[in-house]
Design an enzyme around this catalytic site. Sequence first.
Site, mmCIF file in Angstrom:
data_model
loop_
_atom_site.group_PDB
_atom_site.id
_atom_site.type_symbol
_atom_site.label_atom_id
_atom_site.label_comp_id
_atom_site.label_asym_id
_atom_site.label_seq_id
_atom_site.Cartn_x
_atom_site.Cartn_y
_atom_site.Cartn_z
ATOM 1 N N ASP A 90 -3.186 4.657 -2.317
ATOM 2 C CA ASP A 90 -4.285 5.174 -1.519
ATOM 3 C C ASP A 90 -4.834 6.474 -2.121
ATOM 4 O O ASP A 90 -4.064 7.354 -2.510
ATOM 5 C CB ASP A 90 -3.750 5.444 -0.108
ATOM 6 C CG ASP A 90 -4.841 5.692 0.900
ATOM 7 O OD1 ASP A 90 -5.669 4.795 1.110
ATOM 8 O OD2 ASP A 90 -4.863 6.795 1.495
ATOM 9 N N HIS A 126 -11.282 -3.073 3.328
ATOM 10 C CA HIS A 126 -11.260 -2.741 4.753
ATOM 11 C C HIS A 126 -12.041 -1.470 5.087
ATOM 12 O O HIS A 126 -12.075 -1.059 6.246
ATOM 13 C CB HIS A 126 -9.801 -2.587 5.200
ATOM 14 C CG HIS A 126 -9.115 -1.462 4.485
ATOM 15 N ND1 HIS A 126 -8.855 -1.493 3.129
ATOM 16 C CD2 HIS A 126 -8.684 -0.253 4.907
ATOM 17 C CE1 HIS A 126 -8.295 -0.366 2.774
ATOM 18 N NE2 HIS A 126 -8.173 0.407 3.834
ATOM 19 N N ASP A 127 -12.606 -0.824 4.079
ATOM 20 C CA ASP A 127 -13.379 0.402 4.309
ATOM 21 C C ASP A 127 -14.884 0.192 4.152
ATOM 22 O O ASP A 127 -15.661 1.114 4.380
ATOM 23 C CB ASP A 127 -12.955 1.496 3.315
ATOM 24 C CG ASP A 127 -11.520 1.945 3.523
ATOM 25 O OD1 ASP A 127 -11.058 1.965 4.683
ATOM 26 O OD2 ASP A 127 -10.859 2.277 2.517
ATOM 27 N N ASP A 129 0.868 -1.171 0.000
ATOM 28 C CA ASP A 129 0.000 0.000 0.000
ATOM 29 C C ASP A 129 0.909 1.227 0.000
ATOM 30 O O ASP A 129 1.820 1.319 0.817
ATOM 31 C CB ASP A 129 -0.854 -0.015 1.275
ATOM 32 C CG ASP A 129 -2.246 0.507 1.064
ATOM 33 O OD1 ASP A 129 -2.361 1.615 0.514
ATOM 34 O OD2 ASP A 129 -3.201 -0.167 1.456
ATOM 35 N N GLU A 187 -6.624 3.434 -5.925
ATOM 36 C CA GLU A 187 -7.897 3.458 -5.209
ATOM 37 C C GLU A 187 -8.681 4.679 -5.674
ATOM 38 O O GLU A 187 -8.231 5.814 -5.477
ATOM 39 C CB GLU A 187 -7.683 3.543 -3.689
ATOM 40 C CG GLU A 187 -8.996 3.432 -2.934
ATOM 41 C CD GLU A 187 -9.022 4.100 -1.575
ATOM 42 O OE1 GLU A 187 -9.923 3.776 -0.781
ATOM 43 O OE2 GLU A 187 -8.174 4.975 -1.285
HETATM 44 C C1 NOJ Z 1 -8.407 5.048 2.022
HETATM 45 C C2 NOJ Z 1 -8.049 3.907 2.913
HETATM 46 O O1 NOJ Z 1 -8.466 2.712 2.319
HETATM 47 C C3 NOJ Z 1 -8.708 4.180 4.246
HETATM 48 O O2 NOJ Z 1 -8.658 3.075 5.092
HETATM 49 C C4 NOJ Z 1 -8.064 5.384 4.844
HETATM 50 O O3 NOJ Z 1 -8.720 5.739 6.034
HETATM 51 C C5 NOJ Z 1 -8.102 6.576 3.882
HETATM 52 N N1 NOJ Z 1 -7.786 6.220 2.536
HETATM 53 C C6 NOJ Z 1 -7.132 7.619 4.294
HETATM 54 O O4 NOJ Z 1 -5.834 7.163 4.023
#
Ligand code: NOJ
Length: 528
Positions: free
Chosen positions: A201, A325-326, A99, A264
Amino acid sequence: MPANTWWKNGIVYQIYPRSFQDSNGDGVGDLRGIASRLDYLVDLGINAVWISPIFPSPMADFGYDVSDYCGIHPLFGSMEDFDHLIAEVHRRGLKLILDFVPNHSSDRHPWFKESRSSRNNPKRDWYIWRDPKPDGSPPNNWVSNFGGSAWQFDEATGQYYYHAFLKEQPDLNWRNPELRQAMHNVLRFWLDKGVDGFRVDVIWHLIKDAQFRDNPRNPAWHPDRPEIESLLQVHSNDQEEVHDVIAGMRRILDEYKDRVLIGEIYLPTDRLVTYYGKDLSGAHLPFNFQLIQAAWNARAISHLVNEYEAALPEGAWPNWVLGNHDQPRIAARIGAEQARVAAMLLLTLRGTPTMYYGDEIGLPRVEIPPNRVQDPWEKNEPGLGFGRDPARTPMQWDGSTFAGFSTVQPWLPLGPDHEHDNVEALSRDSGSILSLYRQLIRLRRSTPELAIGDYHPIPTESPAFAFLRTYGEGRRVVVLNVSGEPTAAKLVSVPDGLRVKLSTYLDRVGEAVGVNVALRPNEGLVLG
Ligand code: NOJ
């Protein structure tokens, strides 16, 4: 790039490192833990592992607040443990994706400490500093993704700094050439160590409006939605200049052999596909999250798949993501029965599939008691249901007290049925979701039509979604009942002599079917 490239024909598996395997009894997963579970991943059949951040971090956002881009957080182990992990990954023929978090660092990063030390510091411009408005208020109306203003006032130097996420995550200034250079060196550091690529990210955030204009209000916003949605993010992200930044990263990766750049990106399809870049000079795989957001019915899914296929630029390789994970767990979003249909969809569509650890054992949403909440978003905007802890709970390996994840109470609770919902028990059950995942992956890997073949929609007249995959003379038909009712899918224009190759119920193999395919509730079939 030939279609036999690993990131085109392979399957990516996301590990949230805090929750995969604890090797040192502190209740948090680590690198040695991951290394000890690689044979499971080989057996599952995936090809590449993406691990969420493992770098030194104060953990305000669980590693997405990096304080040293070229180190390893002691919680996860040492650089030696990392070198061991990458060697073990490669020894098994797998790939390792890291990442990369370039939009913001931690406020404890030495760069930020320097930047905030004075207005004249050479690194002042590495971050985004602006004067207050004449009345002292923030420079514009931008809102943090975790709620509240995105601007934090710094008493010592009398300016605000911008943070798209937590105030502990100041945004870096990608318009500054020295910052770009420093970040390119970070990429080289890990590429030289042999990592096979990066998941970048919030890549669409890297450049902001040069004039920092206010974002317009979102008339459709309702207070039970996160505050970030109260504004349309017209000026704070997805700016044209970001594509130069991404092409710059891509050039670094292209200095090495066979590496992948994944971005992402949460944007509508027409914007998303621009992240392949001009002449495909951008991300190899702009993450496609549409299945995560889809209304779960045949019409909506068929529409989004066909729209995405049609929008892809010439030569661009598609990809599909079912969980991360989000986002809420797939089994929680659509139910355990449809989660099996979703698995078949993910693993039969054209494009690289990305799986999220634990979905293969049907991990549910795990309720988190208030005193065990960890996620800063839940703490900032409590009770709205957007907290991410319920989808980040430990992997469940066996029926022991802490599910084989740890020898002590893990950092987040285990699921309520971990005595049954675990790798060991589900491996023994030939009808389990884990057995289904294994068979689907095996089938995809051994069937070029599914792995790299073309995609053709098949119209149906029922709550089923159907499509054809072709490679040379080879044909595979996929029919999915995206409902809990039995149905018969009338397939128009399909090859003769079809037989069942795989059912989500793990039976019917070899059964002959005609153009009228009978489907049980929540049944998906691969035919060929
Ligand atoms: C996206 C990530 O997947 C998330 O977990 C994170 O909180 C935010 N970006 C900020 O980095």
